[in-house]
Design a protein around this motif. Structure first.
Motif, mmCIF file in Angstrom:
data_model
loop_
_atom_site.group_PDB
_atom_site.id
_atom_site.type_symbol
_atom_site.label_atom_id
_atom_site.label_comp_id
_atom_site.label_asym_id
_atom_site.label_seq_id
_atom_site.Cartn_x
_atom_site.Cartn_y
_atom_site.Cartn_z
ATOM 1 N N GLU A 157 0.995 -1.392 -0.180
ATOM 2 C CA GLU A 157 0.107 -0.389 -0.025
ATOM 3 C C GLU A 157 0.736 1.459 -0.072
ATOM 4 O O GLU A 157 0.316 2.381 -0.492
ATOM 5 N N ASP A 158 2.353 1.223 0.380
ATOM 6 C CA ASP A 158 2.493 2.746 0.558
ATOM 7 C C ASP A 158 3.563 2.803 -0.415
ATOM 8 O O ASP A 158 3.984 3.966 -0.873
ATOM 9 N N ARG A 159 3.684 1.823 -1.472
ATOM 10 C CA ARG A 159 3.983 2.021 -2.830
ATOM 11 C C ARG A 159 2.917 2.017 -4.744
ATOM 12 O O ARG A 159 3.586 2.803 -5.147
ATOM 13 N N LEU A 160 1.382 1.663 -3.669
ATOM 14 C CA LEU A 160 0.676 2.080 -4.163
ATOM 15 C C LEU A 160 0.666 3.963 -4.536
ATOM 16 O O LEU A 160 0.447 4.021 -6.539
ATOM 17 N N TYR A 161 0.205 4.477 -3.733
ATOM 18 C CA TYR A 161 -0.069 6.172 -3.066
ATOM 19 C C TYR A 161 0.335 6.036 -2.670
ATOM 20 O O TYR A 161 1.165 6.025 -1.690
ATOM 21 N N GLU A 162 0.825 7.674 -2.854
ATOM 22 C CA GLU A 162 1.647 8.871 -2.493
ATOM 23 C C GLU A 162 1.206 8.815 -1.146
ATOM 24 O O GLU A 162 1.520 9.380 0.554
ATOM 25 N N ARG A 163 0.063 8.455 -1.202
ATOM 26 C CA ARG A 163 -0.992 8.706 0.916
ATOM 27 C C ARG A 163 -1.823 7.830 0.359
ATOM 28 O O ARG A 163 -2.619 7.079 -0.081
ATOM 29 N N PRO A 164 -2.419 7.256 1.751
ATOM 30 C CA PRO A 164 -3.280 6.193 2.235
ATOM 31 C C PRO A 164 -4.711 6.812 1.601
ATOM 32 O O PRO A 164 -5.192 7.445 1.157
ATOM 33 N N VAL A 165 -5.870 5.501 1.107
ATOM 34 C CA VAL A 165 -6.070 5.482 0.494
ATOM 35 C C VAL A 165 -7.455 4.606 1.096
ATOM 36 O O VAL A 165 -6.955 3.191 1.451
ATOM 37 N N ARG A 166 -8.053 4.730 1.347
ATOM 38 C CA ARG A 166 -8.708 3.998 2.171
ATOM 39 C C ARG A 166 -9.233 2.403 1.305
ATOM 40 O O ARG A 166 -9.899 2.346 -0.021
ATOM 41 N N ASP A 167 -9.530 1.431 1.862
ATOM 42 C CA ASP A 167 -10.377 0.298 1.332
ATOM 43 C C ASP A 167 -12.103 1.054 1.205
ATOM 44 O O ASP A 167 -12.642 1.687 1.348
#
Length: 318
Positions: free
Chosen positions: A187-197
């Motif tokens: 998840e840390d490598r998918l987007y720069e900022r967290p995305v909720r489920d």
């Protein structure tokens, strides 16, 4: 049916749906399909369909905030859309540029604490669109009441591929041990900022597929999916509420199944598992049909009976 009667029926149905809904998903993702087909049906060019679809987008943002949704992701431009005619894409890019600046300045965005973020390979977009993205993100960076993700130059499979490559590179360079790889690592490598489920995916336009949209956050969370036939510019609040009802039914089914599984386990589990199973049954007891709901005394009796038959090492007593 006469128009005035249709409007009255639609209003009544919308009111009924509003009263039936008791909760809201945290994260809704929308595939805004049908803009071009809507325009063709009216005898217009594709850009006119995109412009009318942008008005629907603004309404959906308001509907989400009204019922308590906290994050909305809009599938606005996929990597496959680059294959469309340049003239059509250029007019769409003009629309995106204008709308991003409007959103960055809109009172309703600032009054409601909406944070705007772009997901996808934004570097592939024209410079004017990248600058508009930067403007909207910068203007709303300090907000956290609501998150609006705009998926631009987005492809779910390519996002996962890049994340996997990043992990492999870190392992090869000894910055990461293989046994340290977990969900957060990806998840840390998918987007720069967290995305909720994702809790609910809505797709308009009649196609019943999710088109590689947020696979990690939607499939991994077993999100509910609502497919509907109206083209995106025609998408109404009634359609939206039907989607929310689909999510609620999915959530109710999940709670009911958990309660049933826990009840089935109560007869053959260890002390620790028994306490956990009883807790699950108590939490989700009301989701079971009345005939299946156990009395609290019945649960205590099962626990006492199991306690007499299982020793501290979780083996059947002699």
């Amino acid at each position: 049916m006469k128009r005035w009667l249709r409007e009255r029926v639609d209003a009544a149905y919308e009111g009924l749906l509003s009263r039936e809904i008791s909760g809201a998903p945290t994260h809704v993702a929308v595939i805004q399909d049908g803009n071009r087909r809507y325009a063709r049906r009216k005898g217009d060019d594709a850009p006119e369909g995109h412009r009318e679809g942008a008005q629907t987008t603004e309404r959906v943002l308001e509907w989400c905030q009204d019922i308590g949704v906290e994050e909305l992701t809009l599938y606005t431009f996929s990597t496959e859309n680059f294959d469309r005619p340049d003239e059509e894409n250029e007019q769409l890019f003009d629309l995106l540029e204008r709308k991003l600046h409007e959103f960055g300045d809109a009172d309703r965005v600032h009054d409601n604490g909406v944070r705007i973020r772009a997901l996808g390979d934004v570097d592939r977009l024209p410079e004017r669109v990248r600058e508009a993205v930067d403007y909207a993100e910068r203007r709303t960076r300090g907000y956290d009441q609501f998150v609006l993700n705009i998926a631009l130059a987005y492809g779910g499979r390519s996002q996962l591929l890049e994340a996997a490559r990043g992990v492999a590179t870190d392992v090869e360079n000894e910055r990461l041990e293989p046994d340290e790889i977990d969900v957060e690592t990806i998840e840390d490598r998918l987007y720069e900022r967290p995305v909720r489920d994702v809790d609910l995916i809505i797709r308009t336009g009649g196609d019943e597929r999710t088109s590689n949209f947020l696979p990690w956050h939607a499939n991994g969370n077993e999100a509910a999916v609502f497919f509907c036939t109206p083209y995106w510019p025609e998408f109404s609040k009634t359609d939206f509420l039907r989607g929310i009802r689909t999510y609620e039914h999915r959530a109710e089914s999940w709670r009911r199944n958990r309660a049933r599984r826990a009840l089935a386990l109560l007869g053959a589990v260890s002390d620790a598992e028994l306490a956990e199973a009883k807790s699950v049954v108590e939490r989700f007891r009301d989701s079971l049909p009345t005939a299946e709901q156990p009395d609290p005394e019945e649960l205590d009796a099962i626990q006492n009976e199991q306690g007499d038959g299982i020793d501290s090492s979780s083996r059947a007593a002699d």
